[in-house]
Design an enzyme around this catalytic site. Sequence first.
Site, mmCIF file in Angstrom:
data_model
loop_
_atom_site.group_PDB
_atom_site.id
_atom_site.type_symbol
_atom_site.label_atom_id
_atom_site.label_comp_id
_atom_site.label_asym_id
_atom_site.label_seq_id
_atom_site.Cartn_x
_atom_site.Cartn_y
_atom_site.Cartn_z
ATOM 1 N N CYS A 191 0.810 -1.224 0.000
ATOM 2 C CA CYS A 191 0.000 0.000 0.000
ATOM 3 C C CYS A 191 0.841 1.271 0.000
ATOM 4 O O CYS A 191 0.325 2.351 -0.288
ATOM 5 C CB CYS A 191 -0.944 0.008 1.195
ATOM 6 S SG CYS A 191 -2.122 -1.355 1.185
ATOM 7 N N HIS A 239 -3.311 7.119 2.474
ATOM 8 C CA HIS A 239 -3.738 5.858 1.880
ATOM 9 C C HIS A 239 -5.062 5.427 2.486
ATOM 10 O O HIS A 239 -5.242 5.451 3.707
ATOM 11 C CB HIS A 239 -2.676 4.782 2.110
ATOM 12 C CG HIS A 239 -3.173 3.409 1.837
ATOM 13 N ND1 HIS A 239 -3.647 3.034 0.600
ATOM 14 C CD2 HIS A 239 -3.306 2.323 2.646
ATOM 15 C CE1 HIS A 239 -4.052 1.772 0.663
ATOM 16 N NE2 HIS A 239 -3.855 1.327 1.890
ATOM 17 N N ASN A 273 -10.152 -0.236 -0.039
ATOM 18 C CA ASN A 273 -8.694 -0.130 -0.055
ATOM 19 C C ASN A 273 -8.180 -0.637 -1.397
ATOM 20 O O ASN A 273 -8.173 -1.839 -1.648
ATOM 21 C CB ASN A 273 -8.108 -0.947 1.101
ATOM 22 C CG ASN A 273 -6.593 -0.908 1.148
ATOM 23 O OD1 ASN A 273 -5.922 -0.428 0.233
ATOM 24 N ND2 ASN A 273 -6.029 -1.431 2.230
#
Length: 342
Positions: free
Chosen positions: A110, A257, A287
Amino acid sequence: MAVILCGLGGCLPPQAIDNQEISKGLDTTPEWIESRTGIRERRMVSAGIGVRELAIKAGARAIASAGGRRIDALVVATTSPERICPAVAPEVAARLELGDIAAYDMTSACSGFVYGLATAAGLIAAGIADTVLLIGAEAFTTFVNPHDRSTRPIFGDGAGAVVLRRGEAEEAGSLGCFDLGSDGGRSDLLAIPAGGSRQRGASGGLGHGNVAADEFFLHMEGRAVYEQAVARMAASAQAVLDRAQWSMEQVDWFVGHQANVRILQTVAFELGLEPEKVAVNIERLGNTLTASIPLLLNDLALRGDLQAGQRVLVSAFGAGLSWGSTVLRWPQLNTRDSEWQD
């Protein structure tokens, strides 16, 4: 010399899956998913759509946003490769008709998009490229156990891309300094145990041996990951602000993020940042790993919330463990919706 963000694009697969649909067969409810994560729906790849197709569309839109600028190098950040070998980036470059340019994949989970920004900046600073196309592309829902209620509701698929060019520090769109870090001692907190050389070596390189099927999906220790994400993102974001000599009051947007809305809120609280400066689109995308930051920037720009000249703080955390932050002053860009349609 500075690195200037001059193009932006995104792409989402057409299939939207809401919490009602994804909770079927899991020991959970739509309300529980939203209360714990902030997610109401996410996009998921379907037949004929993968990382390559998402990356191609996002990349083409970013190049168009940059006025069709020539690309000297392509970096694709992804945690869900279509194949272990070769990298997808050369295929994407060929489909975009970019010529025989340098094209390669990189992975930092990520945190991959922030690491990709730093990598692209390095290529430009070293004189290897004057213009770099950076794409974060994911079909990570294919790596999530469909029977695991702790991971299946969280992830979505998509791609986001930016074009970066050589420029001057006073220009709008200039990237500032970076803060990057990792902690491999905690790598098992967020990992896919099987599928690589470690597992292949244990089984003699032939087949899967006695490896359980669920070892090929993501395993996550949620509470520990949450605590690490908050601590690492807050410290990294503060470090990059200190290096840039920006005060918290000068930050117009915190673009973190999109892993969990509570992580974003807690990081903002730790930094002393006003809640209204925290950018969020996780409620409809989930996500999307390396794609989350560029997709969020695209959303903000399309809504008119992100204005030329505003100061943006960017921070991410992911498996590895890895984390990274940077700052930039937003430019005037032509953007378009990330929907699948041309």
